[in-house]
Design an enzyme around this catalytic site. Sequence first.
Site, PDB file in Angstrom:
ATOM      1  N   LYS A  50       0.843  -1.201   0.000  1.00  0.00           N
ATOM      2  CA  LYS A  50       0.000   0.000   0.000  1.00  0.00           C
ATOM      3  C   LYS A  50       0.877   1.249   0.000  1.00  0.00           C
ATOM      4  CE  LYS A  50      -0.217  -0.428   5.020  1.00  0.00           C
ATOM      5  NZ  LYS A  50      -1.011  -0.904   6.172  1.00  0.00           N
ATOM      6  N   ARG A 141     -10.068  -0.357  15.166  1.00  0.00           N
ATOM      7  CA  ARG A 141      -9.865   0.397  13.930  1.00  0.00           C
ATOM      8  C   ARG A 141     -10.825  -0.237  12.929  1.00  0.00           C
ATOM      9  NH1 ARG A 141      -4.015   1.155  11.041  1.00  0.00           N
ATOM     10  NH2 ARG A 141      -4.513  -0.969  10.393  1.00  0.00           N
ATOM     11  N   TYR A 257      16.895  30.136   6.065  1.00  0.00           N
ATOM     12  CA  TYR A 257      15.765  30.817   6.693  1.00  0.00           C
ATOM     13  C   TYR A 257      15.986  30.972   8.197  1.00  0.00           C
ATOM     14  CZ  TYR A 257      12.632  30.371   2.626  1.00  0.00           C
ATOM     15  OH  TYR A 257      12.045  30.477   1.397  1.00  0.00           O
ATOM     16  N   MET A 305      12.069  24.028   1.532  1.00  0.00           N
ATOM     17  CA  MET A 305      11.177  23.128   0.793  1.00  0.00           C
ATOM     18  C   MET A 305      11.934  22.309  -0.248  1.00  0.00           C
ATOM     19  SD  MET A 305       7.874  24.044  -1.544  1.00  0.00           S
ATOM     20  CE  MET A 305       7.010  24.900  -0.243  1.00  0.00           C
TER      21      MET A 305
HETATM   22  C1  LIG Z   1      -0.184  -1.817   6.792  1.00  0.00           C
HETATM   23  C2  LIG Z   1      -0.752  -3.092   7.249  1.00  0.00           C
HETATM   24  C3  LIG Z   1       0.071  -4.222   7.393  1.00  0.00           C
HETATM   25  C4  LIG Z   1       1.578  -4.142   7.285  1.00  0.00           C
HETATM   26  O1  LIG Z   1       2.057  -3.507   8.456  1.00  0.00           O
HETATM   27  P1  LIG Z   1       3.599  -3.258   8.776  1.00  0.00           P
HETATM   28  O2  LIG Z   1       3.587  -2.753  10.162  1.00  0.00           O
HETATM   29  O3  LIG Z   1       4.079  -2.249   7.804  1.00  0.00           O
HETATM   30  O4  LIG Z   1       4.306  -4.564   8.635  1.00  0.00           O
HETATM   31  C5  LIG Z   1      -0.540  -5.422   7.707  1.00  0.00           C
HETATM   32  N1  LIG Z   1      -1.885  -5.510   7.898  1.00  0.00           N
HETATM   33  C6  LIG Z   1      -2.700  -4.434   7.801  1.00  0.00           C
HETATM   34  C7  LIG Z   1      -4.149  -4.584   8.028  1.00  0.00           C
HETATM   35  C8  LIG Z   1      -2.160  -3.191   7.492  1.00  0.00           C
HETATM   36  O5  LIG Z   1      -2.963  -2.119   7.401  1.00  0.00           O
END
Ligand SMILES: *Cc1c(COP(=O)(O)O)cnc(C)c1O
Length: 367
Positions: A50, A141, A257, A305
Amino acid sequence: MNTVLEVDVISGVPACRAPLRLRLDGSALQDNWRALDRLSGGAACGAAVKADGYGLGASAVASQLATAGCRDFFVSNWSEAQRLASLGLSLSVFHGVRADDVAAAHAGFARPVLNTPEQIIRWRGSGGGVCDVMVDTGMNRLGVDLTNVADGLLVGLEIDTLMSHLACAEEAGGVNERQRSVFAALAGQTGARRMSLANSAGVALGPAYHFDLTRPGLALYGGVSRPELAGVLSAVVRIEAQVIQRRRVLRGDTVGYSATWTASADSEIAVLNIGYADGYLRAFSNLGLARWQGNSLCVVGRVSMDLTAVDCTEAPTLREGDWVSLDFGLPHASTNTGASQYELLTGLGNRYDKIWNCPPKALTADL
Ligand SMILES: *Cc1c(COP(=O)(O)O)cnc(C)c1O
């Protein structure tokens, strides 16, 4: 060594190399997956890709991990999944199906991880099919509640993988064990083909947490979220930026800056083509380090930046156009900046050329 540069080709416009680049080590990425696969014992080891492969490029990451033997991939939403569709991988979408996602979810390139009763009704109502399901075991969650499961919400669903997610896998303590035992009690209750609980840190918690499939993300990319993983993982990312200008400053002059750095002696400064818009955080101001040919160059003044100044007094031959590398070791950079290793990776921004150094076979599907 096979070096490949990802460049967008816009018709009629000459390809232009960026003045900053990520050097990405595909062998380290694959070795990290193999190490996590070994640590996962009899469970299969998947990969969370992701957020564009945690900032490194999901397509390149996924194709290299597939070459290493990884078979299960995870993204957050359907537009991420769509970008990987042509790779033909087994792909799950953590956030499930909104009404807007139904068509994509039935197109066959990925399956939803259903999280709520509403999503489950939507999935059934649109024809159903193989899915995954997230159960909440205490993180509060995403995921359906245990009472929903007990009331028969999942009956008749074609579930590939039943999942839950650990709230405190990076820490010691009773929360992990409580979530694990609640999850383990669901075995045999849902008709799911597989069960999956562990993220990266969860892999390090040991065999009781592995079930049938593990889902590491951060650790694949060299992030170290538990001490057990420190000796096992290699860095995947190096940051390099080009010198735009070399200048002389006199004793008492200030740099950047708000004039937060004052030269205590006549000095030489190199101004680098990178800044906080590239994820080189302002927290590195007067703190970060760059390296060039064995010299350590301290960041001086505030990170802007798009620009960062370093003291190059001790590197008299460093010139405009030279490339320096910036220290970005994740555990150390996280301690230094207060940003998590996750934020450091996913915040890298999109101005870098990404240069993978990897076995040629892994590149075929990618570019
Ligand atoms: C992002 C995520 C993972 C991977 O987590 P890491 O801590 O990066 O290994 C696994 N399961 C779910 C549901 C996640 O959202």
